[in-house]
Enzyme design. Structure first.
Site, PDB file in Angstrom:
ATOM      1  N   THR A 209      14.205   1.621  -8.730  1.00 51.75           N
ATOM      2  CA  THR A 209      14.052   1.279 -10.146  1.00 51.75           C
ATOM      3  C   THR A 209      14.003   2.509 -11.047  1.00 51.75           C
ATOM      4  O   THR A 209      13.991   2.381 -12.259  1.00 51.75           O
ATOM      5  CB  THR A 209      12.728   0.506 -10.357  1.00 51.75           C
ATOM      6  OG1 THR A 209      11.653   1.288  -9.823  1.00 51.75           O
ATOM      7  CG2 THR A 209      12.765  -0.833  -9.672  1.00 51.75           C
TER       8      THR A 209
ATOM      9  N   ASP B 172      14.105   9.789   7.901  1.00 49.89           N
ATOM     10  CA  ASP B 172      14.255  10.957   8.770  1.00 49.89           C
ATOM     11  C   ASP B 172      15.057  10.541   9.998  1.00 49.89           C
ATOM     12  O   ASP B 172      15.482   9.389  10.109  1.00 49.89           O
ATOM     13  CB  ASP B 172      12.866  11.514   9.150  1.00 49.89           C
ATOM     14  CG  ASP B 172      12.896  13.037   9.320  1.00 49.89           C
ATOM     15  OD1 ASP B 172      13.883  13.548   9.892  1.00 49.89           O
ATOM     16  OD2 ASP B 172      11.955  13.702   8.893  1.00 49.89           O
TER      17      ASP B 172
ATOM     18  N   GLY C 203       2.476  -3.177  -9.966  1.00 47.92           N
ATOM     19  CA  GLY C 203       1.387  -2.242  -9.714  1.00 47.92           C
ATOM     20  C   GLY C 203       0.484  -2.145 -10.928  1.00 47.92           C
ATOM     21  O   GLY C 203      -0.423  -2.964 -11.125  1.00 47.92           O
ATOM     22  N   ARG C 204       0.782  -1.169 -11.806  1.00 44.62           N
ATOM     23  CA  ARG C 204      -0.086  -0.924 -12.952  1.00 44.62           C
ATOM     24  C   ARG C 204      -0.243  -2.142 -13.854  1.00 44.62           C
ATOM     25  O   ARG C 204      -1.292  -2.317 -14.480  1.00 44.62           O
ATOM     26  CB  ARG C 204       0.434   0.290 -13.737  1.00 44.62           C
ATOM     27  CG  ARG C 204       0.123   1.605 -13.041  1.00 44.62           C
ATOM     28  CD  ARG C 204       0.944   2.757 -13.578  1.00 44.62           C
ATOM     29  NE  ARG C 204       2.326   2.705 -13.083  1.00 44.62           N
ATOM     30  CZ  ARG C 204       3.256   3.611 -13.390  1.00 44.62           C
ATOM     31  NH1 ARG C 204       2.957   4.620 -14.189  1.00 44.62           N
ATOM     32  NH2 ARG C 204       4.473   3.492 -12.900  1.00 44.62           N
TER      33      ARG C 204
ATOM     34  N   ASP D  74       4.431   0.850   1.895  1.00 42.37           N
ATOM     35  CA  ASP D  74       5.626   1.347   1.196  1.00 42.37           C
ATOM     36  C   ASP D  74       5.866   2.827   1.554  1.00 42.37           C
ATOM     37  O   ASP D  74       5.895   3.695   0.693  1.00 42.37           O
ATOM     38  CB  ASP D  74       5.388   1.164  -0.313  1.00 42.37           C
ATOM     39  CG  ASP D  74       6.609   1.440  -1.171  1.00 42.37           C
ATOM     40  OD1 ASP D  74       7.691   1.702  -0.617  1.00 42.37           O
ATOM     41  OD2 ASP D  74       6.454   1.395  -2.409  1.00 42.37           O
TER      42      ASP D  74
ATOM     43  N   GLY E 285      15.757   9.347  13.823  1.00 44.64           N
ATOM     44  CA  GLY E 285      15.092   8.291  14.583  1.00 44.64           C
ATOM     45  C   GLY E 285      13.864   8.764  15.337  1.00 44.64           C
ATOM     46  O   GLY E 285      12.800   8.123  15.308  1.00 44.64           O
TER      47      GLY E 285
ATOM     48  N   LYS F  23       8.492   4.262   2.959  1.00 47.76           N
ATOM     49  CA  LYS F  23       9.869   4.750   2.730  1.00 47.76           C
ATOM     50  C   LYS F  23      10.264   5.802   3.761  1.00 47.76           C
ATOM     51  O   LYS F  23      10.538   6.960   3.428  1.00 47.76           O
ATOM     52  CB  LYS F  23      10.036   5.319   1.330  1.00 47.76           C
ATOM     53  CG  LYS F  23       9.745   4.335   0.213  1.00 47.76           C
ATOM     54  CD  LYS F  23      10.087   4.910  -1.135  1.00 47.76           C
ATOM     55  CE  LYS F  23       9.779   3.978  -2.278  1.00 47.76           C
ATOM     56  NZ  LYS F  23       8.345   3.792  -2.552  1.00 47.76           N
TER      57      LYS F  23
ATOM     58  N   THR G 112       0.829  -1.213   0.000  1.00 42.85           N
ATOM     59  CA  THR G 112       0.000   0.000   0.000  1.00 42.85           C
ATOM     60  C   THR G 112       0.864   1.264   0.000  1.00 42.85           C
ATOM     61  O   THR G 112       2.031   1.235   0.410  1.00 42.85           O
ATOM     62  CB  THR G 112      -0.885   0.040   1.271  1.00 42.85           C
ATOM     63  OG1 THR G 112      -0.041  -0.104   2.419  1.00 42.85           O
ATOM     64  CG2 THR G 112      -1.917  -1.059   1.264  1.00 42.85           C
ATOM     65  N   HIS G 113       0.241   2.351  -0.475  1.00 40.81           N
ATOM     66  CA  HIS G 113       0.743   3.705  -0.233  1.00 40.81           C
ATOM     67  C   HIS G 113      -0.431   4.379   0.468  1.00 40.81           C
ATOM     68  O   HIS G 113      -1.270   5.006  -0.170  1.00 40.81           O
ATOM     69  CB  HIS G 113       1.044   4.442  -1.547  1.00 40.81           C
ATOM     70  CG  HIS G 113       2.375   4.123  -2.133  1.00 40.81           C
ATOM     71  ND1 HIS G 113       3.559   4.357  -1.460  1.00 40.81           N
ATOM     72  CD2 HIS G 113       2.724   3.615  -3.337  1.00 40.81           C
ATOM     73  CE1 HIS G 113       4.583   4.000  -2.240  1.00 40.81           C
ATOM     74  NE2 HIS G 113       4.099   3.534  -3.368  1.00 40.81           N
TER      75      HIS G 113
END
Ligand code: 5BU
Length: 278
Positions: free
Chosen positions: A159, A98, A245-246, A93, A100, A95, A63-64
């Protein structure tokens, strides 16, 4: 290629030092699927509908969560119920990248409450080792109820065209994965990283799990720098789980597409393990 990538998922499920990795390999074996679908849709209804329809054919739902226009309790309760119903794991996902102190607050609590519902998360190691330490501390705190069901993938490569996640950055990813084996499952990368030089000694039972994004059967890339490879190529280079995904959710028939990726991903895995006993 890692010597472990020639082993079956069930063998790796038995021996892997990380409990969530064991579960992941068990799910893959049980469903004969190494597919992660990247469900990049923007409403809860679309997300849950996709998860329910594709659930039988996938090992992981990525997921996002911050792209949803209507995120709420219904989203997380729905996701958790569908993960149970169809036996898949959830990978947010997000990502993290920053210091801790900040990532702990982004991961645990806040608006998104990621630690409550997402089995797998990922981070960039751009901020240094402290990001891995901080996320591990939160997920492995004595009062955190889901500790054995949480794990981290280090974003070791990307990627997109011109990615700067290469060289010293990628080898530091391997260093940190080796230093936090109870929390780090492995990498998001375009290939196996076992041969990448690292300053930290590998343990004899080391078995990094590799997730490879940018998998697509019918396209080579998009207009914004995404670069694709096929399931065969990704798995041949060491991917244990392919992320599409797509290629799946934007196909005319997403269920048929998911089945096709499942079949091709599984055949490529069988070809890789060759004559290994099941
Ligand atoms: P696509 O529709 O298959 O191109 O979607 C790819 C997904 O994987 C999308 O959610 C990206 O955010 C994600 N991704 C990626 O494409 N490349 C990367 O290096 C990483 C994540 Br890390």
């Amino acid at each position: 290629m890692s010597s472990k990538s020639q082993l079956t998922y069930s063998a790796r499920a038995t021996t892997h030092p990380n409990l969530l990795a064991r579960k992941l390999f068990q799910v893959a074996e049980a469903k004969k699927s190494n597919v992660t679908v990247s469900a990049d849709v923007t409403t809860t209804k679309e997300l849950l509908d996709l998860a329910d329809r594709l659930g039988p054919y996938i090992a992981v739902l990525k997921t996002h969560i911050d792209i949803l226009s209507d995120f709420g309790e219904a989203t997380t309760e729905g996701l958790k119920a569908l993960a149970e119903k169809h036996n898949f794991l959830i990978f947010e996902d997000r990502k993290f990248v920053d210091i801790g102190n900040t990532v702990q607050k982004q991961y645990h609590g806040g608006t998104l409450r990621i630690s409550e519902w997402s089995h797998i998360i990922n981070c960039s190691i751009l901020p240094g080792e402290g990001i891995v330490e901080a996320l591990a501390q939160t997920a492995q705190a004595p009062d955190f109820p889901h500790g054995s069901e949480r794990g981290l993938l280090i974003l070791a490569e990307m990627t997109s065209k011109g990615s700067l996640a290469t060289g010293a950055y990628t080898s530091a990813s391997v260093d940190y994965a080796r230093k936090y084996p109870s929390f780090v499952l492995g990498f998001v990368s375009t290939r196996s990283l076992n041969e990448v030089e690292s300053s930290v000694k590998a343990a004899s039972d080391e078995d990094f799990v590799v997730f490879t994004t940018g998998v697509n059967l019918s396209s080579k890339g998009d207009k914004l720098g995404q670069q694709y490879q096929t399931p065969q190529s990704a798995i041949g280079r060491g991917a244990d789980f392919i992320i599409a995904g797509r290629g799946i959710y934007a196909a005319p028939d997403p269920v048929e597409a998911a089945k096709q990726y499942q079949q091709q991903g599984w055949e490529a895995y069988l070809a890789r393990i060759g004559g290994a006993s099941q």
